[in-house]
Motif scaffolding. Structure first.
Motif, PDB file in Angstrom:
ATOM      1  N   ASN A 123      43.340  26.043  38.191  1.00  0.00           N
ATOM      2  CA  ASN A 123      44.150  27.217  38.514  1.00  0.00           C
ATOM      3  C   ASN A 123      43.579  28.487  37.905  1.00  0.00           C
ATOM      4  O   ASN A 123      43.632  29.563  38.513  1.00  0.00           O
ATOM      5  CB  ASN A 123      45.591  27.007  38.043  1.00  0.00           C
ATOM      6  CG  ASN A 123      46.350  26.020  38.894  1.00  0.00           C
ATOM      7  OD1 ASN A 123      46.043  25.842  40.068  1.00  0.00           O
ATOM      8  ND2 ASN A 123      47.339  25.352  38.313  1.00  0.00           N
ATOM      9  N   ARG A 126      40.593  29.533  39.858  1.00  0.00           N
ATOM     10  CA  ARG A 126      41.082  30.159  41.093  1.00  0.00           C
ATOM     11  C   ARG A 126      41.459  31.623  40.826  1.00  0.00           C
ATOM     12  O   ARG A 126      41.107  32.518  41.610  1.00  0.00           O
ATOM     13  CB  ARG A 126      42.289  29.391  41.628  1.00  0.00           C
ATOM     14  CG  ARG A 126      42.880  30.026  42.894  1.00  0.00           C
ATOM     15  CD  ARG A 126      44.195  29.389  43.299  1.00  0.00           C
ATOM     16  NE  ARG A 126      44.711  30.012  44.505  1.00  0.00           N
ATOM     17  CZ  ARG A 126      44.757  29.451  45.695  1.00  0.00           C
ATOM     18  NH1 ARG A 126      44.330  28.210  45.854  1.00  0.00           N
ATOM     19  NH2 ARG A 126      45.217  30.115  46.738  1.00  0.00           N
ATOM     20  N   GLU A 130      39.828  34.788  42.714  1.00  0.00           N
ATOM     21  CA  GLU A 130      40.735  35.661  43.457  1.00  0.00           C
ATOM     22  C   GLU A 130      40.774  37.068  42.873  1.00  0.00           C
ATOM     23  O   GLU A 130      40.988  38.044  43.597  1.00  0.00           O
ATOM     24  CB  GLU A 130      42.143  35.055  43.473  1.00  0.00           C
ATOM     25  CG  GLU A 130      42.282  33.844  44.379  1.00  0.00           C
ATOM     26  CD  GLU A 130      42.126  34.203  45.843  1.00  0.00           C
ATOM     27  OE1 GLU A 130      42.892  35.050  46.341  1.00  0.00           O
ATOM     28  OE2 GLU A 130      41.209  33.639  46.478  1.00  0.00           O
ATOM     29  N   TRP A 137      39.305  32.160  47.709  1.00  0.00           N
ATOM     30  CA  TRP A 137      39.351  30.796  47.172  1.00  0.00           C
ATOM     31  C   TRP A 137      39.627  29.745  48.250  1.00  0.00           C
ATOM     32  O   TRP A 137      38.954  28.713  48.325  1.00  0.00           O
ATOM     33  CB  TRP A 137      40.411  30.712  46.072  1.00  0.00           C
ATOM     34  CG  TRP A 137      40.545  29.345  45.467  1.00  0.00           C
ATOM     35  CD1 TRP A 137      41.405  28.357  45.858  1.00  0.00           C
ATOM     36  CD2 TRP A 137      39.800  28.821  44.361  1.00  0.00           C
ATOM     37  NE1 TRP A 137      41.249  27.248  45.058  1.00  0.00           N
ATOM     38  CE2 TRP A 137      40.270  27.504  44.130  1.00  0.00           C
ATOM     39  CE3 TRP A 137      38.799  29.323  43.535  1.00  0.00           C
ATOM     40  CZ2 TRP A 137      39.766  26.693  43.130  1.00  0.00           C
ATOM     41  CZ3 TRP A 137      38.290  28.516  42.528  1.00  0.00           C
ATOM     42  CH2 TRP A 137      38.769  27.222  42.328  1.00  0.00           C
TER      43      TRP A 137
END
Length: 212
Positions: A123, A126, A130, A137
């Motif tokens: 996460n 990501r 992003e 992503w």
């Protein structure tokens, strides 16, 4: 009210303290605006200062690298100092001694901690992608477990940090104000250039970036 005192003695700005900012929002804004930070640390008594990509989530600054990296290992074993500097303008005065630069900077002290939970790591990576390339992503080939396991992820709290900002015009001596030379500020901005696609890129549409 934002804090007006430094969170520690080593973060207190001593040179031109009127430019100091200690509130979390100011520090976070500068961390977010920058793409690179410089991480200073020691290995076997030798000081190193390495520039690296960073990103922020909440009250932490994150970096990543190969799990076997000497830098990542050293950062979890001892204290570190992280610095960020953004040049915002060239300040041209009537005297060479009064030329300056408008800037925003941050200094962070502390110790990095590893992030090991696979879900958290994924996460966070990501959020990293992003943050630079919004919406990208979900279009990418998914990260494999092998790749994720080989990637080291570290974070450092922004609780011991200070910002320093200069954002004004020329400060000349009064007797120099009539000197016949141009005085003022030349703003500096970071802009993207013309994208160059790989010849074998399946798609030619240019993705969005944080700069536009």
């Amino acid at each position: 009210m934002p804090p007006v005192s430094a969170p520690s003695s080593r973060t207190r700005v001593r040179r031109l303290p009127d430019r100091a900012h200690y509130d979390a929002d100011t520090v976070a804004a500068i961390v977010d605006a920058a793409m690179l930070c410089t991480v200073a640390f020691q290995i076997d008594g030798t000081v190193h200062a390495i520039p690296t990509i960073h990103w922020r989530e909440g009250g932490h600054l994150y970096i990543h690298g190969a799990k076997a990296s000497r830098m990542l290992k050293a950062l979890t074993a001892g204290e570190a100092c992280v610095t960020i500097a953004l040049a915002n303008g060239l300040v041209l005065a009537r005297s060479a001694m009064h030329h300056s630069m408008n800037y925003r900077s941050v200094v962070i002290y502390g110790r990095f901690e590893p992030v090991t939970d696979p879900g958290y790591k994924l996460n966070s990576l990501r959020a990293f992608i992003e943050g630079f390339y919004p919406g990208r992503w979900d279009t990418l080939r998914p990260i494999t477990n092998k790749e994720l396991n080989a990637t080291g992820l570290l974070r450092i709290a922004l609780s011991e940090a200070s910002a320093k900002i200069r954002a004004h015009g020329v400060k000349d001596d009064e007797e120099d104000l009539s000197w016949p030379v141009w005085a003022g500020v030349v703003p500096l901005h970071t802009v993207t250039g013309e994208p160059v696609a790989e010849r074998d890129s399946v798609l030619q549409q240019v993705p969005k970036t944080r700069l536009g």
